[in-house]
Design an enzyme around this catalytic site. Structure first.
Site, PDB file in Angstrom:
ATOM      1  N   HIS A 173       0.835  -1.197   0.000  1.00  0.00           N
ATOM      2  CA  HIS A 173       0.000   0.000   0.000  1.00  0.00           C
ATOM      3  C   HIS A 173       0.876   1.255   0.000  1.00  0.00           C
ATOM      4  O   HIS A 173       0.436   2.329  -0.402  1.00  0.00           O
ATOM      5  CB  HIS A 173      -0.909   0.030   1.240  1.00  0.00           C
ATOM      6  CG  HIS A 173      -1.999  -0.985   1.194  1.00  0.00           C
ATOM      7  ND1 HIS A 173      -1.861  -2.252   1.695  1.00  0.00           N
ATOM      8  CD2 HIS A 173      -3.263  -0.926   0.695  1.00  0.00           C
ATOM      9  CE1 HIS A 173      -2.987  -2.932   1.527  1.00  0.00           C
ATOM     10  NE2 HIS A 173      -3.847  -2.147   0.932  1.00  0.00           N
ATOM     11  N   ASP A 214      -4.303  -6.416  -7.764  1.00  0.00           N
ATOM     12  CA  ASP A 214      -4.550  -5.787  -6.470  1.00  0.00           C
ATOM     13  C   ASP A 214      -4.892  -4.320  -6.731  1.00  0.00           C
ATOM     14  O   ASP A 214      -4.784  -3.836  -7.869  1.00  0.00           O
ATOM     15  CB  ASP A 214      -3.303  -5.933  -5.585  1.00  0.00           C
ATOM     16  CG  ASP A 214      -3.628  -5.901  -4.090  1.00  0.00           C
ATOM     17  OD1 ASP A 214      -4.754  -5.502  -3.722  1.00  0.00           O
ATOM     18  OD2 ASP A 214      -2.762  -6.273  -3.287  1.00  0.00           O
TER      19      ASP A 214
END
Length: 496
Positions: free
Chosen positions: A188, A260
């Site tokens: 992230h 993702d």
């Protein structure tokens, strides 16, 4: 960049078909409904879209009024990562708890009941399970999301989960290919590197994905990780060597490949969101997950235009985009077909999650431990939540112990003075100290040192990976922080 306004030509419809955007709100926005008519084939739900199961059912019905074969995706791993029960905590333990029990039939039953509930709400595509082997105890993003650190255990439970979930007509999405378990960086925030040799990668990381493919997983999610032995230049999501040569070629996988979240900094902060999307489709991905952060119509339009522009400029082969869109539509057709079939009916098993959580609890008792017979003080030591888990979902044992032991009170603590602060707040009462991944947080270990030095009858509840040695008069490891794990832990505290 040139903007393409038509929503009816084949190229534009294909560009929309490969996107899986999120959106704001608990009802279907007009722009989403309009784009469904123009070719959008998937949407993604997050915690911000959920209040109750009934509301989600109404939302998906709104969306399907525009497109009956719509893919509605959600990140519902259960355990620590829940969207359907984001405000209460999950009714199901996560992978690590299921791995601790190591009963593949139980894992299959848990996944089947989860799938039944998702299908009942109109959700037909679940970004789960995590097939990552938790090889690095310091991994900040996988942890209890993994079935464990043993390759064969992870492989057999991944397969069982896929089978259970898909028996309900909900497509499984096995992740994070080629394996996110040996990282020490959260994608992230940045691109993690996995410096493995080819033998280790093949024998450890890839085995659970082979098991998932053999079990018929309908989708595989790519990871934003760099694996130099496979591709020294690009992360897996953008790598033809990894997605096309390895996953499609060597592993023989023919289902949907989804990325993702593309807004994660590993991609958007390095390549840019629009360029990253083009590179991912060119590399072999079929569907683009975007919208974990708020996604609006402008973002969808810009990504659609980037894909169309890349085809027209020759950067992206038109047949690659068409193939990706066809795979999305094929998965949508499969889920729609199963949903309409009488064989899709699944008998409810509402207590299976709590049953699994209870079986996952490991209790270690000190020889002189006094039983817990009255009110206690519950000190919860809060680490910073990773983005996948989020900080919206409640966790711990306080609420349940307040019910079981009337007069119990609670407090939350963090940082270097947490132990002293908890000791003062307890004011002489017996403490139940609740931690999460003690081994990754030195301040948390120091807080336990303080409490145990003051009272050896302190009870310790570990709700993360129980990597640190058990300590305390009573040490309870739940292998996860789902609501049902908290219930099981509180019962173990009272039982002594």
């Amino acid at each position: 960049m040139t903007t393409f306004t038509t929503g009816t030509d084949t190229l534009t419809r294909d560009a929309l078909a490969v996107l899986q955007p999120g959106f704001a709100g608990t009802t279907a926005p007009d722009w989403v409904r309009r784009r469904l008519g123009e070719g959008l084939a998937s949407v993604a739900l997050f915690g911000r879209n959920v209040t109750t199961a009934e509301q989600v059912t109404a939302l998906t019905a709104q969306l399907r009024a525009e497109r009956d074969d719509l893919l509605v995706a959600i990140d519902e791993e259960s355990g620590d990562v829940t969207r359907l029960e984001v405000r209460t905590g999950s009714s199901f333990p996560g992978n690590h708890a299921l791995g601790a029990v190591d009963d593949t039939d139980l894992t299959r039953r848990v996944a089947r009941e989860l799938g039944r509930r998702l299908a009942e709400c109109g959700v037909n595509f679940n970004w789960a399970p995590s097939a990552d082997v938790n090889a690095n105890p310091d991994n900040p993003v996988i942890g209890v999301r993994s079935f464990g650190g043993d390759t064969s255990l992870v492989a057999r439970h991944t397969a069982a989960y896929v089978e259970g979930l898909q028996s309900t007509g909900v497509a499984a999405c096995t992740k994070h290919f080629p394996g996110h378990g040996d990282t020490s960086v959260d994608s992230h925030h940045a691109i993690p590197h996995i410096d493995l040799d080819a033998t280790t990668l093949n024998e450890r990381e890839l085995q659970p994905f082979r098991a998932a493919i053999a079990a018929g997983t309908r989708a595989v999610m790519s990871a934003h990780i760099r694996v130099p032995v496979l591709d020294p230049d690009r992360p897996a999501t953008l790598s033809p060597r990894i997605l096309t040569d390895l996953l499609r070629g060597e592993l023989g996988y023919d289902g949907l490949i989804v990325t993702d979240g593309m807004e994660m900094r590993a991609i958007s902060g390095t390549y840019g969101l629009a360029h990253g999307v083009v590179l991912a489709i060119a590399a072999g991905a079929d569907a683009i997950c975007v919208g974990g952060g708020l996604c609006d119509e402008g973002t969808v339009q810009s990504l659609r235009d980037a894909l169309v522009g890349a085809v027209r400029s020759g950067e992206l082969p038109e047949e690659r985009l068409a193939d990706a869109a066809a795979r999305v539509r094929a998965l949508a057709a499969w889920t729609a077909g199963v949903r309409r079939s009488p064989a899709a009916a699944v008998e409810p098993e509402p207590e299976v999650g709590l049953t699994a959580a209870r079986r996952a609890v490991t209790v270690t008792r000190a020889g002189t431990a006094a039983p817990v017979t009255g009110p206690v003080y519950v000190a919860t030591f809060n680490p910073e939540a990773n983005i996948a888990v989020g900080d919206e979902t409640p966790w711990g044992v306080g609420a349940e112990l307040e019910r079981l032991l009337p007069g119990t009170s609670t407090g939350c603590f963090t940082g270097p003075d947490a132990g002293d602060e908890a000791l003062r707040a307890a004011a002489g009462r017996r403490v139940v100290a609740v931690v999460r991944d003690e081994h990754r947080h030195p301040w948390m270990g120091a807080a336990l040192d303080t409490l145990l030095a003051a009272d050896r009858d302190t009870v310790v509840v570990e709700m993360g990976v129980p990597q640190s040695a058990p300590r305390g008069a009573l040490h309870i490891a739940t292998h996860g922080a789902a609501r049902v794990c908290g219930t099981a832990a509180a019962e173990a505290v009272v039982a002594g």
